[in-house]
Design an enzyme around this catalytic site. Structure first.
Site, PDB file in Angstrom:
ATOM      1  N   ASP A  83       0.754  -1.533  -0.141  1.00 18.44           N
ATOM      2  CA  ASP A  83       0.224  -0.266   0.034  1.00 18.44           C
ATOM      3  C   ASP A  83       0.909   1.006  -0.008  1.00 18.44           C
ATOM      4  O   ASP A  83       1.120   1.848  -0.454  1.00 18.44           O
ATOM      5  CB  ASP A  83      -0.992   0.225   1.348  1.00 18.44           C
ATOM      6  CG  ASP A  83      -1.537  -1.164   1.338  1.00 18.44           C
ATOM      7  OD1 ASP A  83      -2.597  -2.298   0.399  1.00 18.44           O
ATOM      8  OD2 ASP A  83      -1.788  -2.177   2.442  1.00 18.44           O
ATOM      9  N   HIS A 113      -5.113  -3.823   6.314  1.00 19.07           N
ATOM     10  CA  HIS A 113      -4.340  -4.212   4.726  1.00 19.07           C
ATOM     11  C   HIS A 113      -5.784  -3.755   4.101  1.00 19.07           C
ATOM     12  O   HIS A 113      -6.015  -5.207   4.044  1.00 19.07           O
ATOM     13  CB  HIS A 113      -3.831  -4.808   4.329  1.00 19.07           C
ATOM     14  CG  HIS A 113      -3.959  -5.675   3.120  1.00 19.07           C
ATOM     15  ND1 HIS A 113      -2.862  -4.310   2.434  1.00 19.07           N
ATOM     16  CD2 HIS A 113      -3.888  -7.032   2.983  1.00 19.07           C
ATOM     17  CE1 HIS A 113      -3.140  -4.787   0.776  1.00 19.07           C
ATOM     18  NE2 HIS A 113      -3.597  -6.545   0.937  1.00 19.07           N
TER      19      HIS A 113
END
Ligand code: NAX
Length: 328
Positions: A159, A187
């Site tokens: 990410d 996440h």
């Protein structure tokens, strides 16, 4: 400095496994003087494919690859390991809700947590990639109480890398110009990529990117939904970039963080920023270069950021409640 390292990789015959193993064996992670033994875990039905992967690793003739162990038994694969990259888990299938996935995959991490506690080296670092990775890491940690909690983490580095790439494109700079990009929370689609504290060439990012609407709108959506966008374009989920991020994650732990910068990983909360103690939550971190890390303290958070962080925190609390029976 160790001269050899044992690395367990679960789900080693899968797509991420295929992309990560040559890089682990090549020396680019642990350095040119450290020999690597790969201890690979798979389900019984995938052992044939795993043998094929091992044949390819042999054919790479990596001088640093000291040994390859293949097993469908966690106790064998985790024996004496210094690193355990827990990648293997069941993928989400069509129509499956996130809670179903959590319930499906949770038990894998009960067994693997127990096996790590029984068999891994005392310095083992456990990195969970298999989704839902924060909650799976929590399950493994709670089932391996003999291993200090700060030796567990889950991967949000993909990410962070995705955020840096999008921000660099928007600002028209190279990705290396970006520092201090933090991923907060889970996440998942609730993660919060924080640009308020980010920098471009050492100056506040918001000086170079003044489009606040984009930063608080489309940018966040693109990062939150990037995994789904890749599945829809490629027909399968991120593998090369996920393997690359796992390597960046390990390297961030074993390299002293450059002064003033940080990296993101999900680690057990110590209560920083009001996050429930023990939840596996992504924070900005610095490393001492020897796997000792600290959560960066005192970052200013806008009301917008606080609201986003609250939402991702709530999702992690909810996930924890779904697997409560696995958290002994
Ligand atoms: P694949 O389906 O290609 O491979 C998974 C492998 O795990 C399979 O070979 C399977 O046999 C094995 N496996 C399943 N259960 C196992 C168990 N109990 N013990 C050992 N092996 C087991 O998936 P892949 O694309 O490699 O993705 C693996 C995991 O990474 C998935 O859970 C995926 O959702 C997750 N991801 C996490 C990311 C992150 O940023 N944290 C990003 C990429 C990826 O989506």
């Amino acid at each position: 400095m160790a001269t050899s390292v044992k690395v367990a990789v679960t789900g080693a015959a899968g797509a991420i496994g295929y992309a990560i193993l040559p890089r682990l064996a090549s020396g680019q992670v642990f350095g040119p003087d450290v020999k690597v033994t790969l201890q690979l875990l798979e389900l019984p039905g995938a052992m044939g494919a795993l043998e094929g992967v091992a044949m390819e690793l042999e054919d790479c003739a990596f001088p640093l690859l000291e040994g390859i162990v293949l097993s469908d038994q966690a106790a064998t694969a985790f024996d004496g390991v210094n690193w355990a990259l827990l990648i293997g888990s069941k993928p989400r299938t069509k129509g499956m809700e996130r809670n179903d996935l959590i319930k499906e995959n949770g038990p894998i991490f009960v067994g693997q947590g127990k096996a790590l506690e029984a068999k891994a080296a005392s310095d083992v670092r456990v990195v969970v990639v298999g989704n839902p990775c924060n909650t799976n890491a929590l399950i493994a940690m709670m089932n391996a109480k003999g291993i200090p909690q700060n030796q567990f983490s889950a991967m949000t580095r993909l990410d962070e890398n995705r955020a840096k790439a999008q921000l660099a494109k928007k600002a028209g700079v190279g990705v290396g110009a970006l520092t201090n990009v933090a991923i907060w929370g889970n996440h998942s689609a609730t993660q919060f990529p924080d640009t308020d504290n980010a920098k471009i060439n050492g100056a506040a990012l918001t000086q170079a990117i003044t489009d606040k609407e984009w930063l608080q709108g489309d940018f966040i959506k693109v990062i939150q939904q990037r995994g789904a966008a890749i599945i829809s374009a490629r027909g399968s989920s991120s593998a090369a970039s996920a393997a690359n991020a796992a390597i960046d994650h390990v390297k961030a732990y074993i390299t002293k963080t450059p002064a003033g910068d940080w990296f993101s990983a999900a680690v057990p909360s110590d209560g920083s920023y009001g996050i429930d103690e023990g939840l596996i939550f992504s924070f900005p971190l610095t490393s001492d270069g020897n796997c000792g890390y600290s959560i960066v303290q005192g970052l200013p958070l806008s009301d917008f950021a606080k609201d986003k962080i609250q939402k991702t925190l709530q999702e992690l609390r909810d996930e924890k409640a779904v697997v409560a029976d696995l958290l002994v």
